[in-house]
Design an enzyme around this catalytic site. Sequence first.
Site, PDB file in Angstrom:
ATOM      1  N   LYS A 568      49.798  31.570  40.968  1.00  0.00           N
ATOM      2  CA  LYS A 568      48.628  30.732  41.307  1.00  0.00           C
ATOM      3  C   LYS A 568      49.120  29.298  41.324  1.00  0.00           C
ATOM      4  O   LYS A 568      50.260  29.042  40.933  1.00  0.00           O
ATOM      5  CB  LYS A 568      47.519  30.903  40.271  1.00  0.00           C
ATOM      6  CG  LYS A 568      48.003  30.776  38.819  1.00  0.00           C
ATOM      7  CD  LYS A 568      46.872  30.961  37.821  1.00  0.00           C
ATOM      8  CE  LYS A 568      46.486  32.383  37.547  1.00  0.00           C
ATOM      9  NZ  LYS A 568      45.092  32.681  37.757  1.00  0.00           N
ATOM     10  N   THR A 676      40.496  34.440  42.195  1.00  0.00           N
ATOM     11  CA  THR A 676      40.399  35.546  43.150  1.00  0.00           C
ATOM     12  C   THR A 676      41.670  36.382  43.077  1.00  0.00           C
ATOM     13  O   THR A 676      41.651  37.576  43.338  1.00  0.00           O
ATOM     14  CB  THR A 676      40.203  35.023  44.592  1.00  0.00           C
ATOM     15  OG1 THR A 676      41.083  33.911  44.799  1.00  0.00           O
ATOM     16  CG2 THR A 676      38.780  34.594  44.832  1.00  0.00           C
ATOM     17  N   LYS A 680      42.614  40.617  43.061  1.00  0.00           N
ATOM     18  CA  LYS A 680      43.658  41.281  43.853  1.00  0.00           C
ATOM     19  C   LYS A 680      44.569  42.102  42.946  1.00  0.00           C
ATOM     20  O   LYS A 680      44.981  43.218  43.299  1.00  0.00           O
ATOM     21  CB  LYS A 680      44.465  40.244  44.645  1.00  0.00           C
ATOM     22  CG  LYS A 680      43.615  39.491  45.658  1.00  0.00           C
ATOM     23  CD  LYS A 680      44.314  38.253  46.222  1.00  0.00           C
ATOM     24  CE  LYS A 680      43.288  37.352  46.926  1.00  0.00           C
ATOM     25  NZ  LYS A 680      43.771  35.986  47.170  1.00  0.00           N
TER      26      LYS A 680
END
Length: 840
Positions: A568, A676, A680
């Site tokens: 991220k 998000t 996943k």
Amino acid sequence: MSEQPAEFSMPTPGGFQDPERSGLSADDLFAGITEHLFFTLGKLAPSATRHDLYMALSYAVRDRLMTRYLAGKEALNEHPAKSVAYLSAEFLIGPQLGNNLLMLGIEKEAAEALHRFNGTTLDDVREVEEEPGLGNGGLGRLAACYMESLASLEVPAVGYGIRYEFGIFDQLIRDGWQVEITDKWLKGGWPWELTHPDQAVFVGFGGRTEGYTDEHGRYRSRWIPAEHAIGIPHDIPVLGYKVNTCDRLRLWRATATESFDFYAFNIGDYYGAVEEKVGSETLSKVLYPNDGTDEGRRLRLKQQHFFVSCSLQDMLRNLEQRKIPVTEFPQHWAVQLNDTHPAIAVAELMRLLIDDKNLDWDLAWDITSRSLAYTNHTLLPEALEKWGLPLFSSLLPRHLELIFEINRRFLQQVRLKHPGDDAILRKLSIIDEEGQKAVRMAHLATVGSHHVNGVAKLHSDLVKSSLMPEFAQLWPEKFTNVTNGVTPRRWMGLCNPQLRGLLDEVIGQNWLHNLDELKQLERFQDDSGFLERWDQTKLESKRQLASYIHRHTSVLVDPASLFDVQVKRIHEYKRQHLNALQVIAQYLRIKNGQGDGLAPRTVIFGGKAAPGYYMAKLIIRFINGIAETVNSDPDMDGRLRVVFLPDYNVKLGERVYPASDLSEQISTAGKEASGTGNMKFAMNGALTVGTLDGANVEIREQVGAENFFLFGKTTPEIEALRKSGYRPWELLEELPELQDVLHLVEQGHFSNGDTELFRPLVDNLRGQDPFFVFADFEAYLKAQDEVSSAWANRQHWNRMSLLNSARTGYFSSDRSVREYCDGIWKASAVPVKVTCQSNP
Ligand code: NBG
């Protein structure tokens, strides 16, 4: 969502064998590739490079989208219905070829066609595809997932944004540090867009306003901009999954009104002659990295106004062409503001309606506030946009006038509700009067929208309770939640073919249409044979990632070890440094002979730091320092590996999620709006170690607390600690293991003896620790111990992994988009029939 059918017959030009180039067989695709090699690229098949083949196949696939792309527009003409306009400064769409093949259901056919060119494989060509990095992270990727789900749900939609010539930088790692290089996604040509110069739009900037009296004797204001730019739309087709709906991303590129000043040229000033052109074109040159610095603020506000104005003018023109009165705007366009970047839309739509369309204020306001809705994506104060009045008035003088009037009327409403309460007026005002006066874009968006939503339950509650409590009190019905989702087509179907094969076999193929069908997997939770196959699919993805890691970092990792992953953007609130410190603790335990219960791990990091964010860049250096020491220590062989994967992007994400066992979602509670990536990972069977933050809360609810490694302080506990005066240096005295970890860092153990390198990081933690790393450290280590013991019982681990996948149907972006359609946009499906060859 109700459904309205619409039919479209392709007008058939004669003379071609396949006039619509719609054939989907391997032979048709082979013919398409050959034709594009010859006619579009000017190449003969024997001399075609991989990149040529990628281009030719992409053009052939794009041809197959065209009938559907045109059919959607025709369908709307015949059966007018509401379209969604998703306004976003970022769209992180990722590579397009594989995805379009999946959507058309022709991966096998394309592979077979390609194979006829010297055995070329789909992977060969997909590898050379550049991805347009037109976003920073989650916010831009969310916009891309939503566009895909809108098309898959057959809802007419346009995603409006900017066609940045340079997207997010490419990241290299040199001597452990991040180095940024410019992203040149357009350098090899990009086959997925269609340029429509005939639909160009003018946008003004700067200048002044002047008052005048119109022919009806009404006082009006007129804007005389000092300069103009032209926006040229570049459309990218967005096809839905095995449906005929093909929506569009419409990205604006800026160009100058006069490309060449002949007067300047004639007097010998060559540079001056192109100056304006250069100036206007910098508008869509580069995506801003979200580092909250002041640099380029003027240009950034210009970008926002540029794309918003182009888009709203485009929507108005569209109504005009269809002979729909402008007063019906809200019935035809649901305009979503993705964060505050497009919030200028409130003033711009008012300006267009009042100044250009001659509507009066009340009608214009009614139209505007019934059309717009706003999604908030962050509570971090530094990310809440404000524009100083001097900048705003010099760039958008007419908009500022309108904002003052919007604010005046709004504050009058507040006064009626809270007579005599000046404090509340100051808090709610669109204009921040403290210090340097500024326009608060979140307030403007909230006042001008019919709905305001957060992106996960916890986040939406915090928007109401702590970010905008007075607004929520004033308009309780305006505030709502739509928990984020991600598209299962890209994030499972495309990126995890092993898992897709297994799922298709045991639960049928419909799960990619309806992700709730993954629930059927639960019946295998105690089937050891099946769990073994589940494990093998994961292992295969891990082998592939291990090989990628070796090719790109030279580190050898064992696919049988636990792949523990944090990918991220790098940010202190996401706490990659908490993870790094924990890795050192494990290292020390192994060194001290206390590592027996630890699972053998490969700890993988990836992510970009904003170029101006010093501490985030130091965290990257820190992780690379740890990696170097750990990976070269023979005591760590078979027990611990640390990898920093350079240049994390959509393409790399597609390799990482399927290959992960453990997902690190360890932000300080209350800071991550949703996340998000967390979804996943879980869909692909990774277990989460995480805090009660963002959508982690809902993931844990869905998958079951027993299948989630929870740790850390809750949002109210963090708040209480902050209020009571948090003293990390005192806390450290009670944490002997953390003391040992920090000592080792300070002695230069991970920096070749350099005792200064990481001092700013350690000092910051000891002195302030703004994100409560120390406060959660012990709990985090304990959770990681639970991970280790769970890994020891592989059958049990596989069961938990399976249940994670089985129970993540809720996180499909189809569910989120349905909620937006029903609750906010009031938009419905418009199924499109086409008479060319349909999907298999
Ligand atoms: C980000 C949040 C994430 C969230 C995405 C998408 C911004 C401003 N916000 O937690 O940090 O998942 O938005 O909603 O980029």
